[in-house]
Design an enzyme around this catalytic site. Structure first.
Site, PDB file in Angstrom:
ATOM      1  CD1 TRP A 119      29.254   2.556  51.171  1.00 11.67           C
ATOM      2  CD2 TRP A 119      29.268   4.907  51.926  1.00 11.67           C
ATOM      3  NE1 TRP A 119      30.479   2.994  51.035  1.00 11.67           N
ATOM      4  CE2 TRP A 119      30.690   4.351  51.523  1.00 11.67           C
ATOM      5  CE3 TRP A 119      29.427   6.060  52.280  1.00 11.67           C
ATOM      6  CZ2 TRP A 119      31.868   5.242  51.542  1.00 11.67           C
ATOM      7  CZ3 TRP A 119      30.448   6.835  52.355  1.00 11.67           C
ATOM      8  CH2 TRP A 119      31.809   6.472  52.011  1.00 11.67           C
ATOM      9  CG  ASP A 171      24.364   4.515  47.405  1.00 10.07           C
ATOM     10  OD1 ASP A 171      25.001   4.815  46.363  1.00 10.07           O
ATOM     11  OD2 ASP A 171      24.929   4.734  48.669  1.00 10.07           O
ATOM     12  CE  LYS A 222      33.298   4.157  46.115  1.00  9.80           C
ATOM     13  NZ  LYS A 222      32.198   4.850  46.679  1.00  9.80           N
TER      14      LYS A 222
HETATM   15  C1  LIG Z   1      31.677   5.414  48.031  1.00 10.69           C
HETATM   16  C2  LIG Z   1      30.188   5.433  48.238  1.00 10.69           C
HETATM   17  C3  LIG Z   1      29.442   6.452  48.648  1.00 10.69           C
HETATM   18  C4  LIG Z   1      30.166   7.894  48.893  1.00 10.69           C
HETATM   19  O1  LIG Z   1      30.477   8.291  47.859  1.00 10.69           O
HETATM   20  P1  LIG Z   1      31.043   9.924  47.614  1.00 10.69           P
HETATM   21  O2  LIG Z   1      30.841  10.367  46.355  1.00 10.69           O
HETATM   22  O3  LIG Z   1      32.364   9.898  48.357  1.00 10.69           O
HETATM   23  O4  LIG Z   1      29.813  10.769  48.515  1.00 10.69           O
HETATM   24  C5  LIG Z   1      28.031   6.289  48.902  1.00 10.69           C
HETATM   25  N1  LIG Z   1      27.336   4.958  48.757  1.00 10.69           N
HETATM   26  C6  LIG Z   1      28.105   4.162  48.339  1.00 10.69           C
HETATM   27  C7  LIG Z   1      27.363   2.500  48.124  1.00 10.69           C
HETATM   28  C8  LIG Z   1      29.536   4.009  47.960  1.00 10.69           C
HETATM   29  O5  LIG Z   1      30.303   2.940  47.429  1.00 10.69           O
END
Ligand SMILES: *Cc1c(COP(=O)(O)O)cnc(C)c1O
Length: 357
Positions: free
Chosen positions: A101, A169, A193
């Site tokens: 990511w 993030d 998540k």
């Molecule tokens: C799943 C995830 C993403 C991507 O998320 P989307 O909503 O599918 O774009 C980005 N960063 C992390 C840390 C993730 O676990």
């Protein structure tokens, strides 16, 4: 009984599912489904008001200094939105590369300005959090991924970011532990998540950063648009926002992020203890950097991989197969997973060891 260890979309509290289901049938005695209510009507306006207030309350932030947004396009859209809003001459994007990511965020940011990767754990297949010192010019932001969902590593301390605006993030560990909101310029998290269903991304932005936002952006990609319209410039994702609100209310009702962290730590400790004890399995991430949200592990005899998955399925354990880039297994143990789920998995691991000695 199923034990859902999926990385995302993922487990949410049972009460949240029940209340969300009820709202789909009849929202709060209105005789209408939440899904057919106007996003500008009194019911959804009240939902949104709470949904933007609670993240700030949980993070100890005030609304004079921070604004909370619910955007679409996933956390992936924040990879470029952060960069296109903020990067400009003399203001640089510094990045810590700790996994898939982060690498995607770096790739996107490079389209919009000057980017420098300060450290990376790519050399070891992203199985650790880099700790080498770095230096910066001090004008720009530092972007990092607090929890690496795929590799099962997590920052347990804030990375050094002297004079840099911190962008994080937090898609897979938001509200899993207390943190000092004030340390951050921007926090973003895809809901699916640890917060809610797929379909919205929580973005918390420090208003002082707004002066740094570039002009001339298309409205939908300009943070100022969404801030001035309170996430309702276009139709917001009403259902994901509502379910995220229910989850945050559940967190607060269950002792807040302090209690979440305690529970999450206990769950992680229990599972990692078994991974380390069991002669068949091996942890993937460096011990000191292990995630309390996603536990990654492999099996020494690869021939046994499928039969372990089979045993898990028999026991109602789902979603435990590892990401294709790591292999093995990954147990995602988000806030809503309770200790019984962990105990079940440990029990299956022990039985599997006994059978395959
Ligand atoms: C799943 C995830 C993403 C991507 O998320 P989307 O909503 O599918 O774009 C980005 N960063 C992390 C840390 C993730 O676990």
């Amino acid at each position: 009984m199923k034990y859902n260890f999926s990385a995302g979309p993922a487990i949410l509290p049972k009460e949240v599912f029940q209340e969300a289901a009820q709202a789909v049938m009849d929202y709060n005695g209105t005789g209408l489904s939440l899904l057919e209510l106007s996003h500008r009507g009194p019911e959804f306006t009240a939902i949104l008001k709470e949904a933007v207030r609670l993240p700030l309350e949980i993070l100890g932030l005030n609304k004079e200094e921070y604004q909370c947004l619910y955007l679409t396009g996933g956390a992936s859209s924040q990879f470029y939105m952060t960069a296109m809003n903020l990067l400009k001459d003399g203001y640089k994007g510094y990045y810590l590369d700790t996994g898939t990511w982060s690498a995607k965020a770096i790739k996107e940011a490079k389209l919009f300005g000057e980017v420098e990767v300060l450290s990376s754990s790519k050399d070891e297949g992203y199985n650790y959090i880099p700790k080498t010192a770095y230096s910066t010019s001090g004008n720009g932001y530092l972007h990092y991924t607090s929890n690496n969902t795929i590799f099962g590593t997590q920052y347990h301390h804030l990375p050094a970011h002297e004079n840099l605006d911190l962008i994080c993030d937090m898609s897979s560990d938001i509200f899993s532990r207390p943190l000092k909101g004030k340390d951050y310029g921007i926090i973003y998290a895809g809901a699916q998540k640890n917060l809610g269903p797929a379909g919205t991304t929580l973005v918390i932005i420090k208003k002082a950063l707004l002066g740094k936002i570039n002009g001339g952006l298309t409205s939908m990609l300009d943070y100022n648009t969404h801030i001035s319209k309170n996430s309702s410039f276009n139709t917001p994702p009403v259902f994901p926002i509502y379910v995220s609100l229910l989850t945050m209310q559940w967190i607060i009702k269950n002792g807040g992020v302090d209690a979440m962290e305690k529970r999450n730590q206990e769950k992680a400790d229990t599972l990692y203890a078994e991974i380390d004890r069991n002669s068949l399995f091996k942890g993937f991430a460096a011990k000191e950097d292990r995630s309390i949200m996603n536990a990654t592990f492999t099996i020494s005899n690869k021939d046994l991989e499928l039969s372990f998955l089979e045993e898990c399925t028999q026991a109602g354990i789902v979603g435990i197969i590892g990401h294709r880039s790591v292999g093995g297994f990954r147990a995602s143990i988000y806030n809503a997973m309770d200790i019984e789920g962990i105990n079940k998995l440990v029990e299956i691991m022990q039985a599997f060891e006994a059978k395959n000695k």
